[in-house]
Design an enzyme around this catalytic site. Structure first.
Site, PDB file in Angstrom:
ATOM      1  N   CYS A  79      75.098   0.449  -8.177  1.00 20.91           N
ATOM      2  CA  CYS A  79      74.151  -0.520  -8.727  1.00 20.91           C
ATOM      3  C   CYS A  79      73.261   0.104  -9.815  1.00 20.91           C
ATOM      4  CB  CYS A  79      73.354  -1.147  -7.595  1.00 20.91           C
ATOM      5  SG  CYS A  79      72.760  -2.781  -8.031  1.00 20.91           S
ATOM      6  N   HIS A 170      76.656  -2.540  -3.026  1.00 19.55           N
ATOM      7  CA  HIS A 170      75.988  -1.532  -2.186  1.00 19.55           C
ATOM      8  C   HIS A 170      76.809  -1.186  -0.941  1.00 19.55           C
ATOM      9  CE1 HIS A 170      71.961  -1.508  -4.144  1.00 19.55           C
ATOM     10  NE2 HIS A 170      72.355  -2.697  -4.552  1.00 19.55           N
ATOM     11  N   GLU A 172      76.549   1.239   0.853  1.00 16.56           N
ATOM     12  CA  GLU A 172      75.682   1.910   1.837  1.00 16.56           C
ATOM     13  C   GLU A 172      74.953   0.916   2.729  1.00 16.56           C
ATOM     14  OE1 GLU A 172      74.984   1.333  -1.214  1.00 16.56           O
ATOM     15  OE2 GLU A 172      72.851   0.960  -1.498  1.00 16.56           O
TER      16      GLU A 172
HETATM   17  N1  LIG Z   1      70.182  -3.254  -6.537  1.00 10.02           N
HETATM   18  C1  LIG Z   1      70.083  -2.620  -7.688  1.00 10.02           C
HETATM   19  O1  LIG Z   1      70.237  -1.406  -7.790  1.00 10.02           O
HETATM   20  C2  LIG Z   1      69.674  -3.484  -8.837  1.00 10.02           C
HETATM   21  C3  LIG Z   1      69.694  -2.778 -10.164  1.00 10.02           C
HETATM   22  C4  LIG Z   1      68.600  -3.337 -11.031  1.00 10.02           C
HETATM   23  N2  LIG Z   1      68.858  -4.709 -11.346  1.00 10.02           N
HETATM   24  C5  LIG Z   1      68.467  -2.489 -12.294  1.00 10.02           C
HETATM   25  O2  LIG Z   1      68.618  -2.982 -13.364  1.00 10.02           O
HETATM   26  O3  LIG Z   1      68.194  -1.328 -12.194  1.00 10.02           O
END
Ligand SMILES: NC(=O)CC[C@H](N)C(=O)O
Length: 193
Positions: A79, A170, A172
């Site tokens: 992410c 995610h 995790e």
């Molecule tokens: N759950 C996440 O890691 C979201 C990432 C977040 N939207 C970002 O731009 O960093």
């Protein structure tokens, strides 16, 4: 042989990653300072908020240190970690670490679907992986050396390039540690060659 994997612990879901790795044959540590990268075989960059994490990386001089580490050690970003690893970020001037030849769009699934779960087929990893997406990015373009591992709704949500692994979701946050196991195998392969 047990490999040593660090989880970047500046911000975000680092404890969850450490927990997911516990079920694999690894030695885990949380990395908050440069010297804690010493002796590690691989590094996980968790989800969270990419601009905040970048700011903290700069503050603790981890930015250059991680770039250096990544020259020959495997890195797995989820992410926000994916955003930090991308060479190009939609609508943003420059990249952060710029490790992978991927273009990424932040918060790409839109506000209405801030968070959702979807069953994913992850190449070489699992046919039925529960992908948890939270304000997730997706990959809009990949370079020739990048292997796409998973798509959702025709959007690329997991990819690998050499010793770099990344996911928009995610892993995790589920009890399923097959994706982490895949990273551990990458790290082991690297250590043994
Ligand atoms: N759950 C996440 O890691 C979201 C990432 C977040 N939207 C970002 O731009 O960093």
């Amino acid at each position: 042989m047990t490999v040593k994997i660090g989880v970047l612990g500046l911000q975000g879901a680092f404890r969850e990653h450490a927990k997911a790795l516990e079920a694999t044959d690894t030695e885990i540590s949380i990395v908050k300072r440069v010297h804690e990268l010493d002796g590690l075989d691989g590094l996980v960059i968790p989800g969270g908020e990419s601009t905040t994490m970048r700011r903290l990386m700069d503050k603790y001089e981890l930015f250059e240190a991680i770039k250096d580490f990544a020259k020959d050690k495997p890195v797995f970003g989820t992410c926000a970690g994916l955003i930090l690893m991308a060479k190009k970020i939609d609508g943003q001037k420059g990249p952060h670490l710029g490790l992978m030849d991927i273009n990424v769009k932040r918060n790409a699934f839109g506000r209405q679907v801030d968070s959702f779960e979807a069953e994913l087929h992850i190449k070489g990893v699992a046919d039925n992986f529960a992908g948890v997406f939270i304000r997730a990015p997706y990959i809009t373009e990949v370079g020739e050396e990048v292997e796409v591992l998973a798509t959702y709704d025709n959007k690329i949500v997991a990819a690998q390039q050499g010793h770099f692994l990344t996911a928009a979701f995610h892993p995790e946050l589920t009890d399923d540690n097959r994706f982490h196991q895949h990273f551990v195998e990458m790290v082991k392969g690297r250590v043994f060659v």
